[in-house]
Design an enzyme around this catalytic site. Sequence first.
Site, PDB file in Angstrom:
ATOM      1  N   ASP A   3      -4.466  -7.742  -8.330  1.00  0.00           N
ATOM      2  CA  ASP A   3      -4.404  -7.656  -6.871  1.00  0.00           C
ATOM      3  C   ASP A   3      -3.174  -6.821  -6.504  1.00  0.00           C
ATOM      4  OD1 ASP A   3      -4.932  -8.126  -4.264  1.00  0.00           O
ATOM      5  OD2 ASP A   3      -4.618 -10.293  -4.346  1.00  0.00           O
ATOM      6  N   LEU A   4      -3.404  -5.612  -6.024  1.00  0.00           N
ATOM      7  CA  LEU A   4      -2.332  -4.638  -5.801  1.00  0.00           C
ATOM      8  C   LEU A   4      -1.201  -5.172  -4.902  1.00  0.00           C
ATOM      9  CD1 LEU A   4      -1.606  -1.652  -6.453  1.00  0.00           C
ATOM     10  CD2 LEU A   4      -2.588  -1.086  -4.220  1.00  0.00           C
ATOM     11  N   ASP A   5       0.024  -5.028  -5.356  1.00  0.00           N
ATOM     12  CA  ASP A   5       1.218  -5.395  -4.589  1.00  0.00           C
ATOM     13  C   ASP A   5       1.269  -6.887  -4.228  1.00  0.00           C
ATOM     14  OD1 ASP A   5       1.991  -2.735  -4.653  1.00  0.00           O
ATOM     15  OD2 ASP A   5       1.121  -2.275  -2.700  1.00  0.00           O
ATOM     16  N   ALA A   6       0.512  -7.693  -4.941  1.00  0.00           N
ATOM     17  CA  ALA A   6       0.459  -9.113  -4.577  1.00  0.00           C
ATOM     18  C   ALA A   6       0.895 -10.043  -5.711  1.00  0.00           C
ATOM     19  CB  ALA A   6      -0.958  -9.470  -4.126  1.00  0.00           C
ATOM     20  N   GLY A  64       0.808  -1.208   0.000  1.00  0.00           N
ATOM     21  CA  GLY A  64       0.000   0.000   0.000  1.00  0.00           C
ATOM     22  C   GLY A  64       0.839   1.255   0.000  1.00  0.00           C
TER      23      GLY A  64
END
Lengths: 281, 281, 281, 281
Positions: D222-225, D197
């Site tokens: 899926d953000l940053d994943a 984040g």
Amino acid sequence: MILKFACPDQRGLVARVTSFLAEHGANILDMAQFTDQLAGWFFLRIHFDASRLDLAPEDLHDRFAGLARGLAAEWRLRPAARLMPTVILVTRERHCLQDLLARCASGELPISIRAVVSNHEQLQPVVERAGCPFVFLPVDPAARPASFEPYRTVFEECAAELVVLARFMQILPPALCRDYAGRIINIHHSFLPAFAGANPYRQAFRRGVKIIGATSHYVTEDLDAGPIIEQEVLRVEHYHTPEDLVRLGRDCERIALSRAVRYHSAGRVLIHGNKTVVFRD
Amino acid sequence: MILKFACPDQRGLVARVTSFLAEHGANILDMAQFTDQLAGWFFLRIHFDASRLDLAPEDLHDRFAGLARGLAAEWRLRPAARLMPTVILVTRERHCLQDLLARCASGELPISIRAVVSNHEQLQPVVERAGCPFVFLPVDPAARPASFEPYRTVFEECAAELVVLARFMQILPPALCRDYAGRIINIHHSFLPAFAGANPYRQAFRRGVKIIGATSHYVTEDLDAGPIIEQEVLRVEHYHTPEDLVRLGRDCERIALSRAVRYHSAGRVLIHGNKTVVFRD
Amino acid sequence: MILKFACPDQRGLVARVTSFLAEHGANILDMAQFTDQLAGWFFLRIHFDASRLDLAPEDLHDRFAGLARGLAAEWRLRPAARLMPTVILVTRERHCLQDLLARCASGELPISIRAVVSNHEQLQPVVERAGCPFVFLPVDPAARPASFEPYRTVFEECAAELVVLARFMQILPPALCRDYAGRIINIHHSFLPAFAGANPYRQAFRRGVKIIGATSHYVTEDLDAGPIIEQEVLRVEHYHTPEDLVRLGRDCERIALSRAVRYHSAGRVLIHGNKTVVFRD
Amino acid sequence: MILKFACPDQRGLVARVTSFLAEHGANILDMAQFTDQLAGWFFLRIHFDASRLDLAPEDLHDRFAGLARGLAAEWRLRPAARLMPTVILVTRERHCLQDLLARCASGELPISIRAVVSNHEQLQPVVERAGCPFVFLPVDPAARPASFEPYRTVFEECAAELVVLARFMQILPPALCRDYAGRIINIHHSFLPAFAGANPYRQAFRRGVKIIGATSHYVTEDLDAGPIIEQEVLRVEHYHTPEDLVRLGRDCERIALSRAVRYHSAGRVLIHGNKTVVFRD
């Protein structure tokens, strides 16, 4: 089983070896391969499942010998599960010895410590508390080669495939180095080739380096110049005294030595000239 | 002697403390200072030679108390040479315990291990071979707070200034955490705050990280969230299994934990809120 | 302002200097101190807020000179915000130059690049695109000392307080080294003292080391032997060719050199004999 | 040529692929293989000399397709020398962009930068000075998916096989992430999964970690994943401010991102589920 294999490079080597194994029912679990383009040399390590071979291990060995002969290969085939018979040599410092004993107990090292030999009696209790045989073999400075004959006897009686100099502060006689070439590992407490010889931490302190290290290497007749297996380093600052370097450096020594022992005993090191190929795990 | 000192920041603090010491004949051997501009807080550690003081240590203590009171300081003054009374808690894994025992024997840690306590009997021989008292105190899952009362009793009998959770797989009751705040150090086998909770190596394997780590921290009621003292990391590759991560991670755990124990027992850690100031050596 | 201060050790030095500053209204923002017990020498760096001094900076300077004289100190007091006038020397390799230019643009380095000088014309476009003056000064192998007189002229015209050899493949004449002692920083592409001299990566490849490095150091008449400021290392494997080492080593060079430039220009390096005290940030 | 190959594991895979290549006159220059025992999946990368093939590259491709089909393999065969068409996305921060531009110029990255696209105009001069096309494409927060259509057009016009988010502070629309799955690399300025984040350095500062890092990964919805390619870390101390972390962390970002770009463009990354196999060089 574990196959270590090295030979002059030529086309199709991987195919020939892996086809041979596939034909006889071996299932490759782990394979690492390296071709040294500059030296024209080929290196291979294969860990394979031998439970469904279509022939006895001895027969596999014999047939493989035929293949290898045609390729002018140096090779070795041995059971993956067997613990490597090992002799450890120490003097007075205990940290590398204790680290090896503890890692053995934790199952990190596939070795069987057959004896710990020392030219001093000081570490006898440490060794015996760990349940290992301790052998005291003093070294007479006036008769060094003769002093090391009993060492050789211990190596032979233990069928040692690995001798570890865990801060052993004596230089082995040339003949012993030659006869056990590729089977004796030393830990030098510097980032070789910097600070070879005596008192490396003091040398490092005087030079004002910002990083110190330790080097594990095979012992050759040429002091501190054998093939390097592993090195480990640590950042230091201006406020560290020579004593601090000694203390901090121990972690480098523990790690560089224990990794070298692990790689050697797991058949992960192939020596070529004065260099090593290490298939790390 | 070693002075640890922290207070709200104001102008001239270094001058006041060092002038006080100079006036009384103390010779500063080592000084580390840090001002947290954002928090407005001042941190100081002074190691000084007290052999030529012009007054008794108790009197120095009393006079210093007067100075400190006026500055709203938290402080502690104690002999540099004294070994810190320590209790170690373990379950079944031995690598951190053995590492601490070996470093103690090597003189790397200024602690005196008064007892090793465990909720299992497995490591009793390891502890006793090292010449330390072993205390078996089982934990009843149905009566956890009560189970830990005997632990507290051991801490008190040992006058423990440090409790080390060396892979102790139990969560301490909140009251015990509170009463021993800033005196209990845990090793968590991940690079916190990543992979808090159970099975961090398996979590790391699933996420596919390229670096793993370990974290030593003070224990608080909030699990795995206390002030971090030290972290250590190691590069891993795609070919490492969860079991490899467990094995490789042990070196991170050994190093992160033993450093934390060294820093704490040498008076090198000052806690402020949920963070630490660590004057490393 | 930033005070750098070094003198023979004696009791009460911190108290005297910090009291002096406190008396005149300076507020210490950041202080780092080190006493070399073995050498008997004291080192101090203080970054203080001079906005509420009770006297003019020149007067502070004069009064401090009186204090320092009595302590036989070497010291320097200068504004914290001033960018240090810097000259960069290059030959044909661009990676260190580009890294310094980019870090300057990002505000990471408190320097003002007054000129980039080279014995080749190749990097002129790179320098000019970055908006820096480029000076081409060929070196005649048959008349080396004379060839470097124009270099000295550039240093003087730029009022250079720092000269950076960013992979400058020429040896400076002894007189220039002496006159700019403590102001010329070189990057050597090995982990000194290993592999001093020419072709360090090739030397490293031949020796079979498992870690390579780079070293930034002050230039002295004695080639590759000046005080070390920073070192950076990187793990390599058996499969890395000499060309790989060159490529991988660049990251060590970029980092070791740019840190040295930062530390020097921020007044964080104090030289004593052939060693440095570096108060890192 | 470079072959990337992955399929369900079975006995004899290495033999089949290498025999095929040997039969057609290919000489293996470099081979890396990995079998994921837990997932039952086989990964292979072979760099071979195609100068003495006994058939045209297209025919080799067709015949190999037959072999691969029978093994349910995903694979790719492409010329080793070809530079990968690449588009870089930036916002305002320049350090990663400049690092990539400089490494390209140094020949460290086998990519061809076809365009640099930004939602701000600030870095236009930096890009144009390096001789790359700059495209300004503002993002309207009220119409995000529509704003990214011109981005997609640029990707298509450039025939981008790699899109690099070099500190691009916008979240790409899900459809774009899906359509370019495995071809978009992001640099996140934390040691993921810690501090996903916004503002990771500030989060790291608050938590008081002793090591910070950066993570390069493939972008997914899926953000940053997404699958992690590379991570780099750096030790920090209590005296580092959030601004220091930002500055120090840039070196982690530069290194983690440039390595990921190198590995991807050299065909060294194989994605499987949410993890990567990276055959490092």
